[in-house]
Structure formats: C-alpha cells, structure tokens
Motif scaffolding. Structure first.
Motif, PDB file in Angstrom:
ATOM      1  N   SER A  50       0.768  -1.265   0.084  1.00 27.78           N
ATOM      2  CA  SER A  50      -0.010   0.118   0.068  1.00 27.78           C
ATOM      3  C   SER A  50       0.804   1.207  -0.204  1.00 27.78           C
ATOM      4  N   PHE A  51       0.266   2.343  -0.397  1.00 23.01           N
ATOM      5  CA  PHE A  51       0.956   3.627  -0.487  1.00 23.01           C
ATOM      6  C   PHE A  51       1.564   4.000   1.000  1.00 23.01           C
ATOM      7  N   ILE A  52       0.513   3.819   2.045  1.00 26.55           N
ATOM      8  CA  ILE A  52       0.863   4.148   3.396  1.00 26.55           C
ATOM      9  C   ILE A  52       2.103   3.136   3.836  1.00 26.55           C
ATOM     10  N   GLU A  53       2.052   1.880   3.785  1.00 23.03           N
ATOM     11  CA  GLU A  53       2.953   0.947   4.321  1.00 23.03           C
ATOM     12  C   GLU A  53       4.394   1.568   3.743  1.00 23.03           C
ATOM     13  N   THR A  54       4.550   1.763   2.318  1.00 18.82           N
ATOM     14  CA  THR A  54       5.659   2.114   1.764  1.00 18.82           C
ATOM     15  C   THR A  54       6.087   3.477   2.460  1.00 18.82           C
ATOM     16  N   ILE A  55       5.178   4.683   2.386  1.00 15.70           N
ATOM     17  CA  ILE A  55       5.554   5.857   3.090  1.00 15.70           C
ATOM     18  C   ILE A  55       6.257   5.689   4.353  1.00 15.70           C
ATOM     19  N   LYS A  56       5.593   4.836   5.038  1.00 17.50           N
ATOM     20  CA  LYS A  56       6.195   4.494   6.686  1.00 17.50           C
ATOM     21  C   LYS A  56       7.676   4.000   6.492  1.00 17.50           C
ATOM     22  N   VAL A  57       7.858   3.277   5.777  1.00 16.23           N
ATOM     23  CA  VAL A  57       9.069   2.437   5.563  1.00 16.23           C
ATOM     24  C   VAL A  57      10.245   3.410   5.127  1.00 16.23           C
ATOM     25  N   ILE A  58       9.858   4.129   4.154  1.00 15.36           N
ATOM     26  CA  ILE A  58      10.660   5.231   3.458  1.00 15.36           C
ATOM     27  C   ILE A  58      10.964   6.445   4.602  1.00 15.36           C
ATOM     28  N   LEU A  59       9.779   6.867   5.109  1.00 14.10           N
ATOM     29  CA  LEU A  59      10.294   7.871   6.272  1.00 14.10           C
ATOM     30  C   LEU A  59      11.083   7.423   7.413  1.00 14.10           C
ATOM     31  N   SER A  60      10.928   5.970   7.739  1.00 12.63           N
ATOM     32  CA  SER A  60      11.854   5.565   8.712  1.00 12.63           C
ATOM     33  C   SER A  60      13.367   5.283   8.278  1.00 12.63           C
ATOM     34  N   GLU A  61      13.764   5.561   7.122  1.00 14.39           N
ATOM     35  CA  GLU A  61      15.012   5.776   6.624  1.00 14.39           C
ATOM     36  C   GLU A  61      15.651   6.973   6.252  1.00 14.39           C
ATOM     37  N   SER A  62      14.821   7.697   5.829  1.00 17.58           N
ATOM     38  CA  SER A  62      15.201   9.099   5.308  1.00 17.58           C
ATOM     39  C   SER A  62      14.518  10.518   5.889  1.00 17.58           C
ATOM     40  N   GLN A  63      15.309  11.430   5.861  1.00 19.93           N
ATOM     41  CA  GLN A  63      15.234  12.917   6.268  1.00 19.93           C
ATOM     42  C   GLN A  63      14.446  13.476   5.276  1.00 19.93           C
ATOM     43  N   VAL A  64      13.267  14.006   5.444  1.00 16.50           N
ATOM     44  CA  VAL A  64      12.408  14.595   4.421  1.00 16.50           C
ATOM     45  C   VAL A  64      12.205  16.100   4.918  1.00 16.50           C
ATOM     46  N   GLU A  65      12.446  16.990   4.071  1.00 18.15           N
ATOM     47  CA  GLU A  65      12.127  18.422   4.423  1.00 18.15           C
ATOM     48  C   GLU A  65      10.738  18.919   3.684  1.00 18.15           C
ATOM     49  N   GLY A  66      10.355  18.380   2.718  1.00 16.56           N
ATOM     50  CA  GLY A  66       9.069  18.779   1.899  1.00 16.56           C
ATOM     51  C   GLY A  66       8.619  17.563   1.358  1.00 16.56           C
ATOM     52  N   VAL A  67       7.480  17.680   1.042  1.00 16.06           N
ATOM     53  CA  VAL A  67       6.499  17.134   0.175  1.00 16.06           C
ATOM     54  C   VAL A  67       5.805  17.624  -0.693  1.00 16.06           C
ATOM     55  N   VAL A  68       5.476  17.052  -1.998  1.00 11.04           N
ATOM     56  CA  VAL A  68       4.720  17.791  -2.838  1.00 11.04           C
ATOM     57  C   VAL A  68       3.511  16.709  -3.203  1.00 11.04           C
ATOM     58  N   LEU A  69       2.204  17.268  -3.270  1.00  8.75           N
ATOM     59  CA  LEU A  69       0.830  16.421  -3.570  1.00  8.75           C
ATOM     60  C   LEU A  69       0.057  17.051  -4.698  1.00  8.75           C
ATOM     61  N   ALA A  70      -0.577  16.296  -5.123  1.00  9.30           N
ATOM     62  CA  ALA A  70      -1.553  16.781  -6.187  1.00  9.30           C
ATOM     63  C   ALA A  70      -2.850  17.421  -5.308  1.00  9.30           C
ATOM     64  N   GLU A  71      -3.180  18.576  -5.756  1.00  7.19           N
ATOM     65  CA  GLU A  71      -4.449  19.208  -5.248  1.00  7.19           C
ATOM     66  C   GLU A  71      -5.513  18.312  -5.402  1.00  7.19           C
ATOM     67  N   GLU A  72      -5.619  17.401  -6.306  1.00  6.44           N
ATOM     68  CA  GLU A  72      -6.763  16.395  -6.344  1.00  6.44           C
ATOM     69  C   GLU A  72      -6.746  15.354  -5.289  1.00  6.44           C
ATOM     70  N   PHE A  73      -5.889  14.871  -4.745  1.00 12.28           N
ATOM     71  CA  PHE A  73      -5.492  14.012  -3.738  1.00 12.28           C
ATOM     72  C   PHE A  73      -6.575  14.240  -2.674  1.00 12.28           C
TER      73      PHE A  73
END
Length: 139
Positions: A50-73
């Motif tokens: 799933s999207f959320i499962e993947t997000i959780k794992v990547i956030l556990s390993e990387s430092q993120v300072e910004g996110v870009v999302l589609a307005e439609e989401f």
C-alpha cells in the motif's frame, strides 16, 4: 543482513545516496513514470504494498524536508490523504523538524516527477495516491 526496517536494496541505495533537496516520488499503480527516470517497482497486486506502508518504511530511513502532492488527492481521496498527513505529522514529531507541504495540479505533479532521482511504484489503487519527497538533512 541489514537490521533496519528497509531491506529493499534499490530503495536502500537510493536513500543512502540522496543529497539535500533531491527528490523521490512514491506513486500509486497508475501514475505514468517517465522513461528517463529510474523505476523501482514494488507493485505485486492491487493494494500490495500500500501507499501508506511504503511511506512509513521510507520515512523510517530518510530525512524529508518537503512533500509535494496533487491538489486532487485531498478532494478525490480524502481518507488516504488524511492518513498520509497523519504520517507526516508523526514524522515531524519524531525528527523535531517541520516538513513543508506543497500542493500542485496533477498535471504539474506528473511533470515534476521527471526531476525525481527515482519513482517507487506501489500497488496502491486509490486515485492520486502519489507524493514527491524532498530530501532534507539530519543535522
């Protein structure tokens, strides 16, 4: 054997080689991926991973300072959008840093994926479940 959460070798390498402001895209099963951009395809079947499962794992390993999302989401898939924002809020608390959230049109989002070092494709089948992570620094 690697002890931390992320064991996918391609994503682990990608995260370890990111520099400040480099971008990676995490996408649903349907987002078109530019030919010139590295594709890391995790999709096994509808919804896996799933999207959320993947997000959780990547956030556990990387430092993120910004996110870009589609307005439609936020309009078309509000439940998953809210779940994503909860993950970002939790990450801000864990790392003690603000994460900037930017919304752009879906068309502009697709264009911006061309700047990503890689696109990680999930099995998510919820419309507009896509994010571009902008790498931060841990110091």
């Amino acid at each position: 054997m690697k002890k931390s959460t992320l064991i996918n070798s391609e994503i682990s390498y990608l995260v370890s080689t990111l520099g400040h402001t480099d971008e990676i895209t995490i996408c649903d099963a349907g987002l078109p991926i530019p030919d010139e951009t590295q594709r890391i395809d995790l999709a096994l079947t509808h919804g896996v991973p799933s999207f959320i499962e993947t997000i959780k794992v990547i956030l556990s390993e990387s430092q993120v300072e910004g996110v870009v999302l589609a307005e439609e989401f936020k309009v078309v898939s509000p439940s998953l959008h809210d779940a994503f924002l909860s993950e970002i809020e939790a990450e801000q608390e864990r790392c003690g840093k603000n994460i900037t959230i930017t919304y752009i049109s879906h068309e502009a989002f697709k264009d911006q994926t061309r700047q990503s070092r890689a696109v990680v494709r999930t099995g998510e089948c919820t419309p507009y479940a896509n994010v571009i992570f902008q790498a931060g620094v841990v110091f």
